[in-house]
Design an enzyme around this catalytic site. Structure first.
Site, PDB file in Angstrom:
ATOM      1  CD  GLU A  93     -26.320  -7.153  21.792  1.00 11.33           C
ATOM      2  OE1 GLU A  93     -25.551  -8.188  21.697  1.00 11.33           O
ATOM      3  OE2 GLU A  93     -26.314  -6.143  22.109  1.00 11.33           O
TER       4      GLU A  93
ATOM      5  CG  PHE B  43     -21.998 -11.933  24.672  1.00 11.78           C
ATOM      6  CD1 PHE B  43     -21.485 -10.765  25.537  1.00 11.78           C
ATOM      7  CD2 PHE B  43     -22.016 -13.136  25.664  1.00 11.78           C
ATOM      8  CE1 PHE B  43     -21.797 -10.621  26.830  1.00 11.78           C
ATOM      9  CE2 PHE B  43     -21.167 -12.994  26.479  1.00 11.78           C
ATOM     10  CZ  PHE B  43     -21.166 -11.788  27.535  1.00 11.78           C
TER      11      PHE B  43
ATOM     12  CB  CYS C 147     -11.865 -10.262  19.090  1.00 10.91           C
ATOM     13  SG  CYS C 147     -13.458  -9.275  20.357  1.00 10.91           S
TER      14      CYS C 147
ATOM     15  CB  CYS D 157      -1.884   4.950   7.030  1.00 12.13           C
ATOM     16  SG  CYS D 157      -3.522   4.679   7.725  1.00 12.13           S
TER      17      CYS D 157
ATOM     18  CB  CYS E 249      -1.558   0.214   1.530  1.00 13.49           C
ATOM     19  SG  CYS E 249      -1.819   1.523   1.039  1.00 13.49           S
TER      20      CYS E 249
ATOM     21  CB  CYS F  19      -2.031  -1.578   7.757  1.00 16.82           C
ATOM     22  SG  CYS F  19      -2.918  -1.810   6.366  1.00 16.82           S
TER      23      CYS F  19
HETATM   24  C1  LIG Z   1     -18.442  -9.037  18.872  1.00 15.23           C
HETATM   25  S1  LIG Z   1     -19.928  -8.340  19.251  1.00 15.23           S
HETATM   26  C2  LIG Z   1     -20.913 -10.008  18.767  1.00 15.23           C
HETATM   27  C3  LIG Z   1     -21.688  -9.333  18.094  1.00 15.23           C
HETATM   28  C4  LIG Z   1     -22.389 -10.814  17.208  1.00 15.23           C
HETATM   29  N1  LIG Z   1     -22.516 -12.233  18.241  1.00 15.23           N
HETATM   30  C5  LIG Z   1     -22.278 -10.882  15.832  1.00 15.23           C
HETATM   31  O1  LIG Z   1     -21.387 -11.690  15.280  1.00 15.23           O
HETATM   32  O2  LIG Z   1     -22.420 -10.056  15.213  1.00 15.23           O
HETATM   33  C6  LIG Z   1     -20.279  -9.024  20.902  1.00 15.23           C
HETATM   34  C7  LIG Z   1     -21.978  -8.465  21.669  1.00 15.23           C
HETATM   35  O3  LIG Z   1     -22.237  -8.289  22.469  1.00 15.23           O
HETATM   36  C8  LIG Z   1     -22.412  -7.058  23.146  1.00 15.23           C
HETATM   37  N2  LIG Z   1     -22.601  -7.255  24.995  1.00 15.23           N
HETATM   38  C9  LIG Z   1     -21.656  -6.497  24.851  1.00 15.23           C
HETATM   39  N3  LIG Z   1     -21.285  -6.375  25.888  1.00 15.23           N
HETATM   40  C10 LIG Z   1     -22.558  -6.850  26.644  1.00 15.23           C
HETATM   41  C11 LIG Z   1     -22.837  -7.411  28.202  1.00 15.23           C
HETATM   42  N4  LIG Z   1     -22.072  -7.320  29.461  1.00 15.23           N
HETATM   43  N5  LIG Z   1     -24.311  -8.045  28.045  1.00 15.23           N
HETATM   44  C12 LIG Z   1     -25.187  -8.279  26.920  1.00 15.23           C
HETATM   45  N6  LIG Z   1     -23.621  -8.559  25.378  1.00 15.23           N
HETATM   46  C13 LIG Z   1     -23.286  -7.294  25.963  1.00 15.23           C
HETATM   47  C14 LIG Z   1     -21.909  -6.473  22.256  1.00 15.23           C
HETATM   48  O4  LIG Z   1     -23.840  -5.272  21.735  1.00 15.23           O
HETATM   49  C15 LIG Z   1     -22.234  -6.972  20.847  1.00 15.23           C
HETATM   50  O5  LIG Z   1     -22.972  -6.542  19.906  1.00 15.23           O
END
Ligand SMILES: C[S@@+](CC[C@H](N)C(=O)[O-])C[C@H]1O[C@@H](n2cnc3c(N)ncnc32)[C@H](O)[C@@H]1O
Length: 406
Positions: free
Chosen positions: A290, A270, A364, A66, A60, A69
């Site tokens: 969620e 989540f 992650c 930047c 790039c 990356c």
């Molecule tokens: C890494 S994202 C994954 C979302 C989904 N699984 C996806 O792949 O699109 C983590 C999710 O956890 C939710 N989250 C964060 N803290 C939370 C909590 N204390 N209780 C419930 N959900 C939560 C966030 O809103 C988000 O949607």
């Protein structure tokens, strides 16, 4: 003085041993000999004396300036091995056995969401990403990681920055590609007065945006900003979490579907807007939990309008404070969990003391994943297999999905 790089840090700096302790070296690779001035334990502009065979010319043109990356100077094979090793080392640090592991790397120009920074300057406006280790904004017209559609909207972001930006603060433009075109959730700029509101709404029309929101207020909703999750179409709330690339999402969903196998009652914890829950509903009943009500509502709407799916129920619940308890978990024969970077300590402790036989853990953060994995293994689970997903190409970010059974 010369330094020999021994390894990479979690942030992808080269790490060497110096007379006064550890030295971090920007953009250096293991085995390389480098030279440079050490300031606060770091060489920011090293001269590479002996390059690694894994060193490549960064593809790039913005790489030097930047900060988006950090790994373009390494071969693809090196980066893939390094990302898998980050997961391996996190498990080994806790004395855990490392299972079979594969990696899926998203192609170039595949990021469907990114946050651009916009800032007014003396001469006009700047829109792009932050420079390396700085809050200066650099323009990135030839960025190699973003979908072309995202780069095509930069002229509109300049106009919006000129209108509502300032020289002191920055506007963050979260741009997402939907099935109906681009949607932008801007934050950090001034709240628009009625005339600016009108102008921004005109820009949304001129650039054919699906949706534009500003400091959480919807300015234009011209078409539903649909995301396709399996057979369902969902309209996430502005700026909601989505996987970074379609490729990465597909790899994670395929892993989860195969890992859940013949389970008939699945909980998705989540759950976001249904990335996993809705495709899983093609093979099982799903209970999606969620923390954000706007996201569970979007998921529920998506399920109600889809054809041919098993039942999906939703629950808005804070899983850090109120994790699902063992008697609730006993209703499911598999769970998918995908927490934020902090991991899911409280929920994993309840899973450990429940009878649950099958868990897909999407993460992650290899460090919090390894902590949660240790709790699960202590409770009799086996870590069967692991998929590393690199949907943040050239960054130090690592994502993974793992299957635990007992
Ligand atoms: C890494 S994202 C994954 C979302 C989904 N699984 C996806 O792949 O699109 C983590 C999710 O956890 C939710 N989250 C964060 N803290 C939370 C909590 N204390 N209780 C419930 N959900 C939560 C966030 O809103 C988000 O949607």
């Amino acid at each position: 003085m010369n330094y020999e790089i021994e390894r990479l840090s979690l942030h992808a700096d080269g790490v060497a041993r110096g007379p006064d302790g550890t030295v971090h070296v920007a953009m250096a690779l293991p085995g390389e000999v480098v030279e440079g001035d050490v300031v606060d334990g770091r060489i920011a502009q090293p001269k590479i004396v002996t390059p690694s065979p894994e060193r490549v010319k960064a593809p790039c043109p913005h790489y030097r300036s930047c900060g988006g990356c950090v790994m373009q100077h390494a071969s693809e094979g090196f980066t893939a091995a390094w990302k898998m090793d980050a997961v391996r080392q996190a498990l080994i640090a806790r004395g855990l056995a490392v299972p079979e592991m594969t990696i899926a790397t998203s192609p170039l120009q595949s990021r469907r969401r990114a946050t651009f920074s916009g800032r007014r300057t003396k001469k006009g406006t700047l829109v792009g990403f932050h420079a390396r280790a700085s809050d200066t904004v650099v323009e990135i017209p030839n960025c190699l990681i973003l979908r072309r559609e995202l780069l095509s909207i930069v002229p509109m972001l300049h106009e919006a920055t000129a209108l509502a930006g300032s020289r002191k603060g920055e506007i963050a433009f979260a741009v997402t590609l939907s099935e109906a075109g681009l949607e932008i959730a801007a934050s950090g700029g001034k709240d628009p007065d009625p005339a600016q509101f009108e102008t921004l709404s005109g820009l949304a029309r001129q650039y054919d945006l699906a949706r534009l929101s500003w400091n959480a207020e919807v300015i234009a909703a011209r078409r539903p900003a649909i995301q396709q999750f399996g057979k369902a179409q969902v309209v996430p709330p502005p700026g909601a979490f989505l996987q970074a690339t379609h490729h990465g999402e597909a790899a994670l969903v395929a892993f989860a579907k195969a890992a859940v196998g013949s389970a008939q009652h699945v909980a998705d914890l989540f759950a976001g807007c249904g990335t996993f829950a809705l495709p899983l509903a093609e093979q099982a009943e799903v209970h999606a939990v969620e923390g954000s009500a706007a996201m569970t509502d979007a998921l529920d709407q998506g399920w109600r309008q889809a054809q041919g799916l098993h039942r999906v129920t939703t629950e808005t619940r804070d899983l850090f404070r109120r994790p699902l308890l063992p008697d609730e978990l006993a209703k499911f024969d598999a769970v998918v969990i995908d927490p934020p970077r902090a991991g899911a300590q409280a929920q994993v402790a309840e899973i450990a003391s429940s009878p649950l036989p099958r868990l897909v853990h999407v993460s992650c953060n290899p460090v919090t994943f390894a902590r949660d994995a240790e709790t699960l293994l202590d409770a009799g689970f086996t870590l069967e297999k692991l998929l590393v997903v690199d949907q943040f190409r050239f960054s130090a970010h690592v994502e993974l999905a793992a299957l635990f059974t007992r």
